[in-house]
Design an enzyme around this catalytic site. Structure first.
Site, short mmCIF file in Angstrom:
data_model
loop_
_atom_site.label_atom_id
_atom_site.label_comp_id
_atom_site.label_asym_id
_atom_site.label_seq_id
_atom_site.Cartn_x
_atom_site.Cartn_y
_atom_site.Cartn_z
N PRO A 12 -60.80 20.90 38.79
CA PRO A 12 -59.61 20.68 39.74
C PRO A 12 -59.05 19.42 40.13
O PRO A 12 -60.07 18.46 40.07
CB PRO A 12 -60.40 21.25 41.01
CG PRO A 12 -61.69 21.22 41.05
CD PRO A 12 -61.88 21.24 39.70
N ASN A 13 -57.90 19.31 40.24
CA ASN A 13 -57.01 18.13 40.47
C ASN A 13 -56.84 17.33 39.13
O ASN A 13 -56.12 16.13 39.16
CB ASN A 13 -57.52 17.20 41.53
CG ASN A 13 -57.77 17.98 42.96
OD1 ASN A 13 -56.42 18.74 43.43
ND2 ASN A 13 -58.81 18.17 43.41
N ARG A 20 -52.73 10.40 39.93
CA ARG A 20 -53.83 10.49 41.21
C ARG A 20 -54.56 9.31 40.92
O ARG A 20 -55.53 9.15 40.06
CB ARG A 20 -54.49 11.80 40.74
CG ARG A 20 -55.68 11.95 41.76
CD ARG A 20 -56.49 13.30 41.23
NE ARG A 20 -57.72 13.55 42.09
CZ ARG A 20 -58.85 13.83 41.59
NH1 ARG A 20 -59.05 14.23 40.18
NH2 ARG A 20 -59.88 14.11 42.60
N TYR A 25 -59.16 7.04 38.37
CA TYR A 25 -59.05 7.77 37.23
C TYR A 25 -58.05 7.34 36.07
O TYR A 25 -57.88 8.09 35.14
CB TYR A 25 -58.57 9.27 37.79
CG TYR A 25 -59.37 9.81 38.89
CD1 TYR A 25 -60.89 9.71 38.58
CD2 TYR A 25 -58.74 9.95 40.20
CE1 TYR A 25 -61.76 10.38 39.72
CE2 TYR A 25 -59.67 10.59 41.08
CZ TYR A 25 -61.18 10.62 40.83
OH TYR A 25 -62.00 11.09 41.78
N ASN A 77 -65.51 18.34 32.47
CA ASN A 77 -65.45 17.41 33.70
C ASN A 77 -65.23 18.48 34.78
O ASN A 77 -64.34 19.01 35.04
CB ASN A 77 -64.23 16.45 33.79
CG ASN A 77 -64.23 15.45 34.96
OD1 ASN A 77 -64.75 15.83 35.79
ND2 ASN A 77 -63.58 14.66 34.70
N ALA A 80 -64.44 17.94 41.28
CA ALA A 80 -65.13 18.05 42.60
C ALA A 80 -66.22 19.22 42.67
O ALA A 80 -67.14 19.21 43.38
CB ALA A 80 -63.95 18.32 43.80
N GLU A 101 -71.66 16.28 30.42
CA GLU A 101 -70.73 16.44 31.43
C GLU A 101 -70.18 15.09 31.71
O GLU A 101 -70.82 13.92 31.37
CB GLU A 101 -71.94 16.51 32.73
CG GLU A 101 -71.07 16.17 34.03
CD GLU A 101 -72.35 16.21 35.46
OE1 GLU A 101 -73.41 16.40 35.01
OE2 GLU A 101 -72.02 15.55 36.28
N HIS A 103 -67.63 12.34 33.43
CA HIS A 103 -66.59 11.96 34.84
C HIS A 103 -65.93 10.50 34.35
O HIS A 103 -66.28 9.69 33.70
CB HIS A 103 -67.22 11.43 35.98
CG HIS A 103 -68.23 12.73 36.29
ND1 HIS A 103 -67.56 13.77 37.05
CD2 HIS A 103 -69.54 13.16 36.30
CE1 HIS A 103 -68.69 14.82 37.26
NE2 HIS A 103 -69.91 14.25 36.63
N ARG A 110 -69.57 5.13 43.91
CA ARG A 110 -68.64 5.78 44.96
C ARG A 110 -69.40 6.47 46.19
O ARG A 110 -70.63 6.27 46.44
CB ARG A 110 -67.77 6.61 44.02
CG ARG A 110 -66.76 6.03 43.03
CD ARG A 110 -65.95 6.91 42.39
NE ARG A 110 -64.91 7.52 43.51
CZ ARG A 110 -63.94 8.40 43.30
NH1 ARG A 110 -64.28 9.15 41.95
NH2 ARG A 110 -63.04 9.06 44.04
C1 DQA Z 1 -64.55 13.08 38.95
C2 DQA Z 1 -65.33 12.67 39.89
C3 DQA Z 1 -65.41 13.65 41.20
O1 DQA Z 1 -66.20 13.08 41.98
C4 DQA Z 1 -64.29 13.81 41.63
O2 DQA Z 1 -63.96 15.06 42.59
C5 DQA Z 1 -63.19 14.30 40.60
C6 DQA Z 1 -63.22 13.60 39.03
C7 DQA Z 1 -64.22 12.01 37.55
O3 DQA Z 1 -63.76 12.09 36.71
O4 DQA Z 1 -64.49 10.91 37.94
O5 DQA Z 1 -62.19 15.22 40.86
O6 DQA Z 1 -65.27 14.22 38.18
#
Ligand code: DQA
Length: 145
Positions: A12-13, A20, A25, A77, A80, A101, A103, A110
């Protein structure tokens, strides 16, 4: 020899990348990242599919389809959902497809709620904090795996 098949799943997002929180990011859009991955994969004759969803159910359904779709390796990825989704973890355990995985940000630098992942202990590896290069490192590993 059958072509290796790799899926890249974005949670998501991540469709908002580029606009964003670029301090976390980066400035590349999701399309930029997917395009870079596809260029690398096609140069090596690898079948690469990418998908982004904001919906946990869609992501679970896609993970469940990995065995039938004969996907050899997953780069994910979970965004959240990393910190919340038992359902996605259970789906990954069920299909047993190896995954990395990724990120973009260093989640350990963080907020404390980002320090726990439901995925890391069943992943082949975790890459956190390399920005878009993390996806490329994961893809290079998956190609050679
Ligand atoms: C994320 C890190 C997560 O904590 C966050 O909710 C994201 C992006 C990253 O790519 O750094 O949406 O996965």
């Amino acid at each position: 020899m059958a072509t290796k098949s790799i899926l890249v799943l974005h949670g998501p997002n991540l469709n908002l990348l580029g606009e964003r929180e670029p301090q976390h990011y980066g400035k590349q859009t999701l399309e930029d990242i997917d395009q870079a991955l596809k260029t690398i994969a096609s140069a090596k004759s690898i079948k690469l599919e990418t998908m982004q969803s904001n919906s946990e159910g869609d992501l679970v359904n896609k993970i469940q389809s990995l065995s039938n779709d004969k996907v050899d390796f997953l780069i994910i990825n979970p965004a959240a959902y990393t910190h919340t989704s038992v359902a996605m973890r259970d789906a990954l355990s069920a299909v047993k497809v190896p995954f990395i995985e990724v990120h973009l940000s260093n989640v350990y630098a963080r907020e404390p709620f980002r320090h726990h992942s439901y995925f890391s202990d069943i992943a082949v590896a975790v890459i956190s904090g390399l920005g878009a290069d993390g996806y490329i490192a994961a893809l290079n590993f998956a190609i050679n795996a």
